[in-house]
Enzyme design. Structure first.
Site, PDB file in Angstrom:
ATOM      1  N   GLU A 206      11.306  -8.006   0.174  1.00 12.18           N
ATOM      2  CA  GLU A 206      10.762  -9.336  -0.092  1.00 12.18           C
ATOM      3  C   GLU A 206       9.281  -9.175  -0.399  1.00 12.18           C
ATOM      4  O   GLU A 206       8.624  -8.275   0.118  1.00 12.18           O
ATOM      5  CB  GLU A 206      10.932 -10.275   1.111  1.00 12.18           C
ATOM      6  CG  GLU A 206      12.372 -10.626   1.427  1.00 12.18           C
ATOM      7  CD  GLU A 206      12.476 -11.612   2.579  1.00 12.18           C
ATOM      8  OE1 GLU A 206      11.814 -12.676   2.516  1.00 12.18           O
ATOM      9  OE2 GLU A 206      13.208 -11.309   3.535  1.00 12.18           O
TER      10      GLU A 206
ATOM     11  N   GLY B 264       0.827  -1.202   0.000  1.00  8.66           N
ATOM     12  CA  GLY B 264       0.000   0.000   0.000  1.00  8.66           C
ATOM     13  C   GLY B 264       0.855   1.243   0.000  1.00  8.66           C
ATOM     14  O   GLY B 264       2.081   1.172  -0.009  1.00  8.66           O
TER      15      GLY B 264
ATOM     16  N   GLU C 167      -0.196   1.022  -6.231  1.00  4.88           N
ATOM     17  CA  GLU C 167       0.737   0.701  -5.150  1.00  4.88           C
ATOM     18  C   GLU C 167       1.067  -0.792  -5.100  1.00  4.88           C
ATOM     19  O   GLU C 167       2.219  -1.174  -4.913  1.00  4.88           O
ATOM     20  CB  GLU C 167       0.182   1.171  -3.799  1.00  4.88           C
ATOM     21  CG  GLU C 167       0.236   2.662  -3.593  1.00  4.88           C
ATOM     22  CD  GLU C 167       1.654   3.191  -3.370  1.00  4.88           C
ATOM     23  OE1 GLU C 167       2.591   2.407  -3.122  1.00  4.88           O
ATOM     24  OE2 GLU C 167       1.818   4.424  -3.435  1.00  4.88           O
TER      25      GLU C 167
ATOM     26  N   GLU D 236       4.947  -2.086  -5.799  1.00 10.55           N
ATOM     27  CA  GLU D 236       5.690  -2.762  -4.739  1.00 10.55           C
ATOM     28  C   GLU D 236       5.923  -4.237  -4.993  1.00 10.55           C
ATOM     29  O   GLU D 236       6.894  -4.797  -4.478  1.00 10.55           O
ATOM     30  CB  GLU D 236       4.973  -2.577  -3.397  1.00 10.55           C
ATOM     31  CG  GLU D 236       4.990  -1.134  -2.933  1.00 10.55           C
ATOM     32  CD  GLU D 236       4.291  -0.908  -1.614  1.00 10.55           C
ATOM     33  OE1 GLU D 236       3.768  -1.874  -1.015  1.00 10.55           O
ATOM     34  OE2 GLU D 236       4.268   0.252  -1.162  1.00 10.55           O
TER      35      GLU D 236
END
Length: 144
Positions: A101, A38, A54, A58
């Site tokens: 990760e 997020g 987002e 990511e």
């Protein structure tokens, strides 16, 4: 100078794979915590567009928001986060500058790995209730 409170609005994507029910989580680069992906809502975008952006930025996973899960306020920072249950619709899992990760975990493992204030968003997304409204201090839920 105004004395009005200043708030920031962010989004959280609870991405659940329909075939096995696993949840997408990242290990944040800044604090090493496992959380759902997020980030901060930009002025020109809708919450739904922001959560899709987002999650993709990511993790490399393209996600489609399904429903609002809840509203979560960090009382220390004045950040209000809108959490959305999402389904993956494409992409390939990868890391990013913000996520050292990225992984698919069982809901129980993801909730256990995350701070309480983030794990509850996963639990809320998988429940039949809601949307929920919760306050926290960045780590733990606050109760009145």
């Amino acid at each position: 100078m105004s004395t009005d409170p200043l708030h920031s609005v962010s989004v959280t994507g609870i991405v659940v794979r329909p075939d096995d029910g696993q949840v997408l989580v990242i290990k944040r680069a800044d604090d090493g915590r496992w959380v759902p992906p997020g980030g901060v809502l930009e002025l020109s975008e809708t919450p739904e567009k922001c959560v899709a952006r987002e999650v993709y930025e990511e993790t490399g996973i393209q996600a489609q928001p399904i429903r609002l899960v809840g509203v979560y306020k960090n009382m220390k920072l004045g950040v209000v986060s809108l959490a959305f249950l999402c389904e993956p619709i494409g992409g390939e899992l990868r890391t990013s500058e913000e996520a050292h990760e990225a992984a698919w975990m069982t809901p129980d493992d993801a909730i256990e790995a995350a701070p309480e204030a983030r794990g509850v968003r996963i639990a809320d997304a998988l429940s039949t209730g809601g949307p929920f409204v919760r306050s926290h201090d960045g780590t733990f839920l606050l109760y009145e």
